[in-house]
Scaffold this motif. Structure first.
Motif, short mmCIF file in Angstrom:
data_model
loop_
_atom_site.label_atom_id
_atom_site.label_comp_id
_atom_site.label_asym_id
_atom_site.label_seq_id
_atom_site.Cartn_x
_atom_site.Cartn_y
_atom_site.Cartn_z
N GLN A 143 37.61 65.52 18.53
CA GLN A 143 37.29 64.22 18.40
C GLN A 143 36.02 64.21 18.76
O GLN A 143 35.43 64.15 19.69
CB GLN A 143 38.25 63.06 18.97
CG GLN A 143 39.60 63.27 18.03
CD GLN A 143 40.64 64.37 18.56
OE1 GLN A 143 39.76 65.67 19.54
NE2 GLN A 143 42.22 64.89 18.72
N THR A 144 35.47 62.97 18.02
CA THR A 144 34.29 62.26 18.10
C THR A 144 34.50 60.31 18.51
O THR A 144 35.46 60.37 17.95
CB THR A 144 33.53 62.24 17.04
OG1 THR A 144 33.32 63.17 16.47
CG2 THR A 144 31.85 61.25 17.25
N ASP B 34 38.69 55.93 18.44
CA ASP B 34 39.53 54.97 17.96
C ASP B 34 40.97 55.01 17.47
O ASP B 34 41.07 56.77 17.02
CB ASP B 34 38.53 55.20 16.46
CG ASP B 34 39.05 54.09 15.07
OD1 ASP B 34 38.96 53.11 15.44
OD2 ASP B 34 39.23 54.99 13.95
N GLU C 88 42.30 54.23 14.24
CA GLU C 88 42.41 54.43 13.22
C GLU C 88 42.35 55.62 12.97
O GLU C 88 42.82 56.45 11.82
CB GLU C 88 41.60 54.14 12.51
CG GLU C 88 41.98 51.97 11.89
CD GLU C 88 44.42 52.20 11.26
OE1 GLU C 88 43.67 52.95 10.33
OE2 GLU C 88 44.64 51.91 11.65
N SER C 89 41.47 56.46 13.20
CA SER C 89 40.76 58.19 12.99
C SER C 89 41.39 58.99 13.98
O SER C 89 41.82 60.27 13.10
CB SER C 89 39.38 58.38 13.72
OG SER C 89 38.17 57.08 13.08
N ASN C 90 42.29 58.55 14.98
CA ASN C 90 43.51 59.22 14.73
C ASN C 90 45.16 58.94 15.19
O ASN C 90 45.98 59.97 15.84
CB ASN C 90 43.32 58.97 16.76
CG ASN C 90 42.03 59.65 17.25
OD1 ASN C 90 41.59 61.08 16.70
ND2 ASN C 90 41.14 58.74 17.44
N SER D 71 34.49 57.02 19.58
CA SER D 71 33.75 56.26 19.22
C SER D 71 32.97 54.88 20.03
O SER D 71 31.79 54.03 19.73
CB SER D 71 34.97 54.74 19.15
OG SER D 71 35.83 54.76 19.76
#
Length: 153
Positions: free
Chosen positions: A90-91, A106, A108-110, A93
């Protein structure tokens, strides 16, 4: 990440000496009588945050991760869920903020990779560096009193 009750705290005391102190403090302190605020146990090595709040929907909050501290989160009263996923590729946010020891991730990304786990009165969760977590969520608003003990690693 560990989720359990204080009755089983002895299982985790050998993981880190300050973690043993944190769990003992939770077991020995009446947090219903403590005022909301921050309390030092051992300077910046071990400190307590007592907080009252209302839970929020999952979609509102970001995930977070720490590098310098283990979080011991104990629900004194009420109930919440927390989101959890292991830190992998994961990057953030928002990049890591050293002063407050967190990076944000974030929702939504996860959301597809995350598990949401209930944390009820008398239960604690231990989040290590590498554990991305989103505390304080619930489908409908719930009043919660929670103690977070920050344990420097």
């Amino acid at each position: 990440m560990i989720v359990d009750t204080l009755a089983n705290r002895h299982l985790y005391t050998k993981l880190h000496p300050r973690l043993a102190s944190a769990l003992a403090h939770l077991a020995e302190t009446d947090f219903t009588a403590k005022a909301v605020g921050n309390y030092e146990l051992d300077g910046k090595n071990l400190f307590v945050i007592v907080n009252d709040y209302e839970t929020k929907p999952r979609e509102v909050g970001p995930f977070e991760a720490h590098q310098q501290y283990i979080d011991v989160q104990y629900v004194v009263s009420g109930a919440e869920e927390f989101g959890y996923l292991p830190l992998a590729d994961q990057t953030p946010s928002k990049p890591y903020y050293d002063k407050h020891d967190y990076a944000e991730f974030d929702f939504e990304s996860n959301k597809q990779a995350a598990a949401f786990i209930p944390l009820k009165t008398g239960m604690f969760a231990i989040f290590f560096p590498g554990d991305i977590h989103m505390p304080g969520t619930f489908a409908t608003p719930q009043k919660v009193r929670k103690v977070v003990i920050k344990v420097r690693i």
